[in-house]
Design a protein around this motif. Structure first.
Motif, PDB file in Angstrom:
ATOM      1  N   ILE A  29      35.115 -16.821   2.111  1.00 11.60           N
ATOM      2  CA  ILE A  29      36.276 -16.991   2.996  1.00 11.60           C
ATOM      3  C   ILE A  29      35.853 -16.944   4.452  1.00 11.60           C
ATOM      4  O   ILE A  29      36.344 -17.719   5.287  1.00 11.60           O
ATOM      5  CB  ILE A  29      37.340 -15.929   2.676  1.00 11.60           C
ATOM      6  N   ARG A  30      34.927 -16.049   4.786  1.00 15.03           N
ATOM      7  CA  ARG A  30      34.433 -15.989   6.161  1.00 15.03           C
ATOM      8  C   ARG A  30      33.808 -17.318   6.563  1.00 15.03           C
ATOM      9  O   ARG A  30      34.038 -17.825   7.671  1.00 15.03           O
ATOM     10  CB  ARG A  30      33.403 -14.865   6.287  1.00 15.03           C
ATOM     11  N   GLY A  36      32.198 -14.951  11.907  1.00 10.54           N
ATOM     12  CA  GLY A  36      30.890 -14.305  11.782  1.00 10.54           C
ATOM     13  C   GLY A  36      30.920 -13.006  11.015  1.00 10.54           C
ATOM     14  O   GLY A  36      29.881 -12.525  10.569  1.00 10.54           O
ATOM     15  N   THR A  37      32.100 -12.419  10.846  1.00 13.99           N
ATOM     16  CA  THR A  37      32.219 -11.111  10.206  1.00 13.99           C
ATOM     17  C   THR A  37      33.385 -11.120   9.230  1.00 13.99           C
ATOM     18  O   THR A  37      34.451 -11.668   9.533  1.00 13.99           O
ATOM     19  CB  THR A  37      32.453 -10.004  11.251  1.00 13.99           C
ATOM     20  N   GLY A  38      33.175 -10.498   8.080  1.00 18.83           N
ATOM     21  CA  GLY A  38      34.254 -10.336   7.108  1.00 18.83           C
ATOM     22  C   GLY A  38      34.239  -8.937   6.524  1.00 18.83           C
ATOM     23  O   GLY A  38      33.167  -8.403   6.212  1.00 18.83           O
ATOM     24  N   LEU A  39      35.419  -8.324   6.427  1.00 18.64           N
ATOM     25  CA  LEU A  39      35.547  -6.976   5.884  1.00 18.64           C
ATOM     26  C   LEU A  39      36.715  -6.922   4.915  1.00 18.64           C
ATOM     27  O   LEU A  39      37.730  -7.588   5.127  1.00 18.64           O
ATOM     28  CB  LEU A  39      35.811  -5.947   6.993  1.00 18.64           C
ATOM     29  N   SER A  54      31.765  -5.965   2.756  1.00 15.42           N
ATOM     30  CA  SER A  54      31.620  -6.634   4.055  1.00 15.42           C
ATOM     31  C   SER A  54      30.579  -7.731   3.937  1.00 15.42           C
ATOM     32  O   SER A  54      29.728  -7.725   3.053  1.00 15.42           O
ATOM     33  CB  SER A  54      31.225  -5.631   5.140  1.00 15.42           C
ATOM     34  N   ASP A  55      30.667  -8.658   4.875  1.00 11.99           N
ATOM     35  CA  ASP A  55      29.668  -9.726   4.983  1.00 11.99           C
ATOM     36  C   ASP A  55      29.575 -10.098   6.454  1.00 11.99           C
ATOM     37  O   ASP A  55      30.586 -10.450   7.081  1.00 11.99           O
ATOM     38  CB  ASP A  55      30.045 -10.943   4.144  1.00 11.99           C
ATOM     39  N   VAL A  56      28.389  -9.971   7.026  1.00 10.27           N
ATOM     40  CA  VAL A  56      28.208 -10.177   8.464  1.00 10.27           C
ATOM     41  C   VAL A  56      26.997 -11.057   8.683  1.00 10.27           C
ATOM     42  O   VAL A  56      25.941 -10.848   8.085  1.00 10.27           O
ATOM     43  CB  VAL A  56      28.013  -8.827   9.191  1.00 10.27           C
TER      44      VAL A  56
END
Length: 542
Positions: A29-30, A36-39, A54-56
């Motif tokens: 989805i990010r 640039g950041t997903g939480l 998270s994915d950064v």
């Protein structure tokens, strides 16, 4: 018992099912929204908000938030509605860590256990997806997140249940095969460490007063100061667990305000950061406290705490009060013998060693033949008394410390337990391709003797300010090196020390301990500028 119940809202034990299920979804989805950041932030019905995944991709992601890390959300954080946010800050409630997003979108959802939000955005620069993309993303994201959570909770709960059953089966097999309470308690530690995938596990049992608990069995504990701690009722994490008669967790031990009179310095030197403790109740009496911990930050959760409580409760079923009391009595007696033996070694044996050294020096420098003979008699008597005393001390403690194979860390810890000279900095190092190999009792005893003797010699006679002890383990040998930055010896004196007929008491006892196991002892110039004592024991002959 079923860990698929509603209380399983986040990862626990060895399960990372929720984080693993949500991680790829967040990344997808990010990426779709160009962020640039997903939480994934989750606010359970009870308890603080947590980070689930998270994915950064930003360069600032060198210190990411951890799964299950408790959070502090800013005032006005959206609940139940999609919002575009600016200057969003999400703080860790555990440490000095904050995620700052210059612009972001929060996509909320609800389930039976709490409220969640998928937050995607950028640390800097504009982030403004098209409205149609947002609506489509919200429908897709909410559906996928809910589905992923349902599947992950079921999979994680099943994994935890299987892990718990396996741990309890290990303890039951130990209890069935051995009537000894000590063996069963050792199996409890192994099972607890495996259940939570932790670095350390340790057990405390009561002394005679019933108020003071002392650490008995330990796994991967390295420092003598921690191993010899005695914990009062209500003191530290274990004391709190005894007071509450339930499991407790501490995510950051040194900063936990609930802990009273906690041994913070000893725990910090051992390196333990996060830990849990639970009482072992036998016939409704607390007969022990089992601990698990990590040397890195690990956000244990409420589910972890409940899991440890169940584990401790089922573990206690295999213990009988009489056997535990008998084991406790034997441990208290052994610890008292060990304490007496160590006190005598640090006082009388070291005094005899100093007498012998002074007699040797006087014999070497004296020009009077009669006085030289008298010094030789004094030195010989000191050596004989020292040997006899060491033998009796070994009998006193029954070689209890060496009855089972030791780890390298335990050997280094025993070496470091010898009394330290004032103002001397000691360091230790465990290295080699096989650092986790177990050391047989005879080799462990010899290495500890050499290490303690070398440290004592260096700190009394060399004038050193630093001493470094290294234990290197490979497939062929155990190699111990003790180096100091003292004055060392000139070549002539060093040759005399190394000679087979050397009268030097300390080096003679070290050489005897090593050569009787087929090893070799050398003394040479060390990397710190003083001397280095090096003992090598072959593994194949032990």
């Amino acid at each position: 018992m079923s860990w698929t119940r509603s209380s399983y809202a986040w990862d626990a034990g060895r399960s990372t099912a929720i984080h693993d299920a949500l991680g790829p979804l967040v990344a997808d989805i990010r990426s779709l929204l160009g962020a640039g950041t997903g939480l994934v932030v989750y606010e359970p019905s009870s308890g603080p908000p947590l980070l689930l995944a998270s994915d950064v991709t930003d360069d600032s992601a060198d210190d990411p938030l951890l799964p299950n890390e408790p959070l502090r959300l800013p005032p006005g954080f959206p609940h139940g509605r999609l919002e575009v946010l600016s200057d969003l800050e999400i703080h860790s409630a555990l440490r000095d860590r904050v995620v700052k997003l210059g612009s972001a979108v929060a996509v909320p959802w609800r389930d039976a256990f709490g409220t969640g939000s998928l937050v995607v955005g950028n640390t800097a620069g504009a982030f403004a997806p098209e409205a149609a993309d947002l609506r489509s993303c919200r429908r897709d994201a909410v559906r996928r997140v809910r589905a992923a959570l349902r599947g992950a909770r079921q999979a994680g709960g099943t994994l935890i249940e299987n892990d718990l059953n396996q741990a309890l089966r290990h303890i039951a097999e130990s209890a069935a095969s051995s009537p000894d309470a000590g063996t069963v308690l050792a199996s409890v530690l192994v099972a607890a460490r495996n259940l939570f995938d932790c670095e350390v596990a340790y057990l405390s049992i009561p002394e005679y007063d019933g108020v003071t608990f002392a650490f008995d069995q330990v796994l991967n504990i390295q420092t003598p100061a921690f191993r010899h701690l005695r914990i009062k009722h209500g003191q530290g994490l274990g004391g709190l667990a005894r007071e509450l008669r339930s499991s407790v967790r501490s995510l950051d031990y040194a900063r936990d305000p609930r802990l009273r009179a906690a041994p913070v310095d000893e725990t910090a030197r051992e390196g333990i950061v996060s830990a849990m403790a639970a009482p072992l109740l036998v016939d409704d009496q607390i007969k022990g406290v089992v601990y698990v911990g990590n040397r890195h930050l690990k956000p244990f959760t409420e589910t972890d705490e409940t899991l440890l409580a169940e584990f401790a409760g089922y573990s206690s079923l295999g213990l009988k009060r009489r056997e535990v009391d008998e084991y406790r009595d034997s441990v208290v007696q052994r610890k008292e013998r060990e304490r007496l033996a160590h006190d005598l070694h640090d006082s009388v044996v070291r005094g005899l060693l100093r007498i012998g050294f002074e007699a040797e020096a006087a014999q070497h420098n004296c020009q009077d033949d009669a006085l030289r003979r008298r010094m030789a008699v004094i030195g010989s008597a000191a050596e004989e008394c020292m040997g006899m005393l060491r033998h009796h001390l070994s009998v006193l403690i029954g070689d209890a410390e060496y009855g089972q194979p030791s780890t390298g860390a335990e050997v280094l810890g025993q070496i470091a337990s010898v009394r330290r000279g004032p103002g001397i900095d000691r360091t230790t190092e465990l290295c080699g391709p096989c650092p986790d190999a177990l050391i047989p009792p005879p080799a462990a005893k010899a290495l500890i003797h050499v290490g303690q003797e070398a440290l004592t010699n260096a700190e009394i006679h060399s004038g050193c300010r630093r001493a470094h002890t290294a234990l290197e383990i490979d497939a062929e040998s155990f190699e111990l090196r003790v180096a100091d930055d003292g004055g060392g010896l000139d070549p002539t004196a060093l040759d005399q020390v190394l000679a087979p007929t050397s009268p030097h008491l300390g080096f003679r006892s070290m050489r005897t301990a090593v050569t009787r196991l087929g090893g070799r002892l050398t003394v040479e110039s060390g990397s710190l500028g003083g001397l280095q004592v090096r003992a090598v024991l072959p593994r194949g002959r032990l």
